[in-house]
Design a protein around this motif. Sequence first.
Motif, PDB file in Angstrom:
ATOM      1  N   SER A  95      32.025  25.749  19.922  1.00 45.77           N
ATOM      2  CA  SER A  95      31.567  26.382  18.506  1.00 45.77           C
ATOM      3  C   SER A  95      31.626  28.012  18.319  1.00 45.77           C
ATOM      4  O   SER A  95      31.521  28.913  18.148  1.00 45.77           O
ATOM      5  CB  SER A  95      30.824  25.824  17.752  1.00 45.77           C
ATOM      6  OG  SER A  95      29.293  26.244  18.913  1.00 45.77           O
ATOM      7  N   GLU A  96      30.763  28.094  20.205  1.00 41.76           N
ATOM      8  CA  GLU A  96      30.100  30.333  20.097  1.00 41.76           C
ATOM      9  C   GLU A  96      30.951  30.670  20.374  1.00 41.76           C
ATOM     10  O   GLU A  96      32.063  31.924  19.644  1.00 41.76           O
ATOM     11  CB  GLU A  96      28.796  30.684  20.736  1.00 41.76           C
ATOM     12  CG  GLU A  96      28.091  29.772  20.248  1.00 41.76           C
ATOM     13  CD  GLU A  96      26.890  30.945  20.012  1.00 41.76           C
ATOM     14  OE1 GLU A  96      27.655  32.366  19.943  1.00 41.76           O
ATOM     15  OE2 GLU A  96      26.070  30.070  18.648  1.00 41.76           O
ATOM     16  N   THR A  97      32.213  30.220  20.950  1.00 38.43           N
ATOM     17  CA  THR A  97      33.781  30.844  21.800  1.00 38.43           C
ATOM     18  C   THR A  97      34.518  31.309  20.375  1.00 38.43           C
ATOM     19  O   THR A  97      34.713  32.665  19.759  1.00 38.43           O
ATOM     20  CB  THR A  97      34.032  30.061  22.505  1.00 38.43           C
ATOM     21  OG1 THR A  97      33.457  30.773  23.697  1.00 38.43           O
ATOM     22  CG2 THR A  97      35.299  31.231  23.370  1.00 38.43           C
ATOM     23  N   ILE A  98      34.341  30.193  19.813  1.00 39.23           N
ATOM     24  CA  ILE A  98      36.136  30.459  18.178  1.00 39.23           C
ATOM     25  C   ILE A  98      35.460  31.491  17.615  1.00 39.23           C
ATOM     26  O   ILE A  98      35.761  32.145  17.276  1.00 39.23           O
ATOM     27  CB  ILE A  98      35.637  28.617  17.901  1.00 39.23           C
ATOM     28  CG1 ILE A  98      36.506  28.001  18.796  1.00 39.23           C
ATOM     29  CG2 ILE A  98      36.637  28.905  16.907  1.00 39.23           C
ATOM     30  CD1 ILE A  98      36.433  26.603  18.715  1.00 39.23           C
ATOM     31  N   LYS A  99      33.678  30.742  17.011  1.00 38.92           N
ATOM     32  CA  LYS A  99      33.227  32.412  15.994  1.00 38.92           C
ATOM     33  C   LYS A  99      33.153  34.109  16.300  1.00 38.92           C
ATOM     34  O   LYS A  99      33.756  34.574  15.788  1.00 38.92           O
ATOM     35  CB  LYS A  99      31.851  31.672  15.583  1.00 38.92           C
ATOM     36  CG  LYS A  99      30.901  32.984  15.284  1.00 38.92           C
ATOM     37  CD  LYS A  99      29.370  32.924  15.505  1.00 38.92           C
ATOM     38  CE  LYS A  99      29.159  33.716  17.242  1.00 38.92           C
ATOM     39  NZ  LYS A  99      27.785  34.033  17.848  1.00 38.92           N
ATOM     40  N   THR A 100      32.637  33.876  17.435  1.00 39.62           N
ATOM     41  CA  THR A 100      32.976  35.072  18.517  1.00 39.62           C
ATOM     42  C   THR A 100      34.762  35.570  18.359  1.00 39.62           C
ATOM     43  O   THR A 100      34.600  37.842  17.713  1.00 39.62           O
ATOM     44  CB  THR A 100      32.200  35.370  19.615  1.00 39.62           C
ATOM     45  OG1 THR A 100      31.252  33.853  20.037  1.00 39.62           O
ATOM     46  CG2 THR A 100      32.099  36.611  20.361  1.00 39.62           C
ATOM     47  N   LYS A 101      35.064  35.326  18.566  1.00 44.04           N
ATOM     48  CA  LYS A 101      36.739  34.960  18.530  1.00 44.04           C
ATOM     49  C   LYS A 101      37.132  35.359  16.829  1.00 44.04           C
ATOM     50  O   LYS A 101      38.311  36.597  16.945  1.00 44.04           O
ATOM     51  CB  LYS A 101      37.570  34.369  19.174  1.00 44.04           C
ATOM     52  CG  LYS A 101      37.869  34.298  20.891  1.00 44.04           C
ATOM     53  CD  LYS A 101      38.381  33.310  21.194  1.00 44.04           C
ATOM     54  CE  LYS A 101      38.512  33.449  22.905  1.00 44.04           C
ATOM     55  NZ  LYS A 101      39.072  34.240  24.139  1.00 44.04           N
ATOM     56  N   LEU A 102      36.601  34.464  16.325  1.00 44.26           N
ATOM     57  CA  LEU A 102      37.435  34.909  15.096  1.00 44.26           C
ATOM     58  C   LEU A 102      36.050  36.096  14.124  1.00 44.26           C
ATOM     59  O   LEU A 102      37.386  37.078  13.716  1.00 44.26           O
ATOM     60  CB  LEU A 102      36.540  33.714  13.687  1.00 44.26           C
ATOM     61  CG  LEU A 102      37.816  32.024  13.903  1.00 44.26           C
ATOM     62  CD1 LEU A 102      36.989  31.412  12.891  1.00 44.26           C
ATOM     63  CD2 LEU A 102      38.988  32.747  14.192  1.00 44.26           C
ATOM     64  N   ILE A 103      35.356  36.426  14.942  1.00 49.07           N
ATOM     65  CA  ILE A 103      34.903  37.781  14.340  1.00 49.07           C
ATOM     66  C   ILE A 103      35.013  38.918  14.314  1.00 49.07           C
ATOM     67  O   ILE A 103      35.582  40.356  14.132  1.00 49.07           O
ATOM     68  CB  ILE A 103      33.493  37.890  14.328  1.00 49.07           C
ATOM     69  CG1 ILE A 103      32.434  36.457  14.111  1.00 49.07           C
ATOM     70  CG2 ILE A 103      32.703  39.158  14.545  1.00 49.07           C
ATOM     71  CD1 ILE A 103      30.925  36.636  14.197  1.00 49.07           C
ATOM     72  N   ASP A 104      36.183  38.680  16.248  1.00 58.20           N
ATOM     73  CA  ASP A 104      36.381  40.134  16.798  1.00 58.20           C
ATOM     74  C   ASP A 104      37.681  40.593  16.186  1.00 58.20           C
ATOM     75  O   ASP A 104      38.056  41.134  15.972  1.00 58.20           O
ATOM     76  CB  ASP A 104      36.165  39.388  18.302  1.00 58.20           C
ATOM     77  CG  ASP A 104      36.776  40.975  19.123  1.00 58.20           C
ATOM     78  OD1 ASP A 104      36.569  41.402  19.023  1.00 58.20           O
ATOM     79  OD2 ASP A 104      36.207  40.718  20.172  1.00 58.20           O
ATOM     80  N   ASP A 105      38.122  39.232  15.870  1.00 58.71           N
ATOM     81  CA  ASP A 105      39.909  39.626  15.171  1.00 58.71           C
ATOM     82  C   ASP A 105      39.938  39.499  13.735  1.00 58.71           C
ATOM     83  O   ASP A 105      40.452  40.672  13.597  1.00 58.71           O
ATOM     84  CB  ASP A 105      40.143  37.533  15.522  1.00 58.71           C
ATOM     85  CG  ASP A 105      42.389  38.254  14.818  1.00 58.71           C
ATOM     86  OD1 ASP A 105      42.464  38.729  14.586  1.00 58.71           O
ATOM     87  OD2 ASP A 105      41.823  37.421  13.626  1.00 58.71           O
ATOM     88  N   SER A 106      38.255  39.356  12.914  1.00 57.13           N
ATOM     89  CA  SER A 106      38.213  40.085  11.236  1.00 57.13           C
ATOM     90  C   SER A 106      38.059  41.482  11.068  1.00 57.13           C
ATOM     91  O   SER A 106      38.725  41.730   9.906  1.00 57.13           O
ATOM     92  CB  SER A 106      37.143  39.003  11.401  1.00 57.13           C
ATOM     93  OG  SER A 106      35.739  39.115  11.390  1.00 57.13           O
ATOM     94  N   LYS A 107      37.538  42.294  12.714  1.00 59.47           N
ATOM     95  CA  LYS A 107      38.175  43.626  12.834  1.00 59.47           C
ATOM     96  C   LYS A 107      38.695  44.138  12.709  1.00 59.47           C
ATOM     97  O   LYS A 107      38.999  45.112  12.495  1.00 59.47           O
ATOM     98  CB  LYS A 107      36.605  43.715  13.770  1.00 59.47           C
ATOM     99  CG  LYS A 107      35.319  43.057  13.577  1.00 59.47           C
ATOM    100  CD  LYS A 107      34.278  43.634  15.075  1.00 59.47           C
ATOM    101  CE  LYS A 107      35.270  43.723  15.941  1.00 59.47           C
ATOM    102  NZ  LYS A 107      35.456  44.688  16.580  1.00 59.47           N
TER     103      LYS A 107
END
Length: 291
Positions: A123-135
């Motif tokens: 869950s943390e990996t997916i959340k982090t990648k989604l936040i990184d991608d949203s930038k």
Amino acid sequence: MPSEKAKEKPVHALIAGATAGAIEGFVTYPTEYVKTASQFSGNKLGPIGIVRTTLQTKGVMGLYSGCGALVTGNALKAGVRFVSYDKYKSLLADSEGKVSAPRGLVAGLAAGMTEAVLAVTPSETIKTKLIDDSKRPNPRFRGLIHGTTTIIREEGLSGIYRGLFPVVLRQGANSAVRFTSYSTLKQFVQGNARPGQTLSSGITFAIGGLAGLITVYTTMPLDVVKTRMQSLEAKQLYKNSFHCAYKVFQENGILGFWKGTTPRLARLVMAGGIVFTVYEKVIVLIGGRAL
């Protein structure tokens, strides 16, 4: 009064923990977003700058990028955490059913490591990648399901288990410190209360919040390394967790390991109060055993 058999059902801890985790994750998510964004390599904005930029470019919903992953993961990991903590405590209890502070610390450590493997890392990996991608100017991921399937398709299961080692260390430390702090503070307050007096929700929230504060400052370096290892560019930037830690020190000095402390502090203080308060209330409602 629930029977001893009812008290010991793992499902009680699972339901109460999952409910507490989901509520806490949604309420505190904006602070998690800011904390994660501030820890990415190359970021020069402070918490206020990140909030301002996100609101200007993405609107209020931008602060909830990756929220679904964290809320889902939070419910699962909190359920696993409380169930495993309860189980480890029973295994480490003495003949009278009591658990000493050192054994409670071990139970918390084991519970944290269990939740890291079963729930937190994906869950943390997916959340982090989604936040990184949203930038990015043109984000690739269209949401939790699309982002998850894309990551797995391109990187395999290892793509959602990136950063497992620092996550296991962080969650083990988090749970060990948080449960031990909460139990110690709760026992202290109860020891100074009138016999038979039930602690109010306000006092429980305050105890949980203080436990969260203690947890933040003792485990922040592990959180920074974890976030860096789960970013989209991690494979190109870091050989392993130790190399990542070296790069953090090289780029930002020792204080770099406490980058993102303010938003994480805001989140974990609130989270500690919310999680323990909701857990204690729900566990009583369904006839389980309080911590």
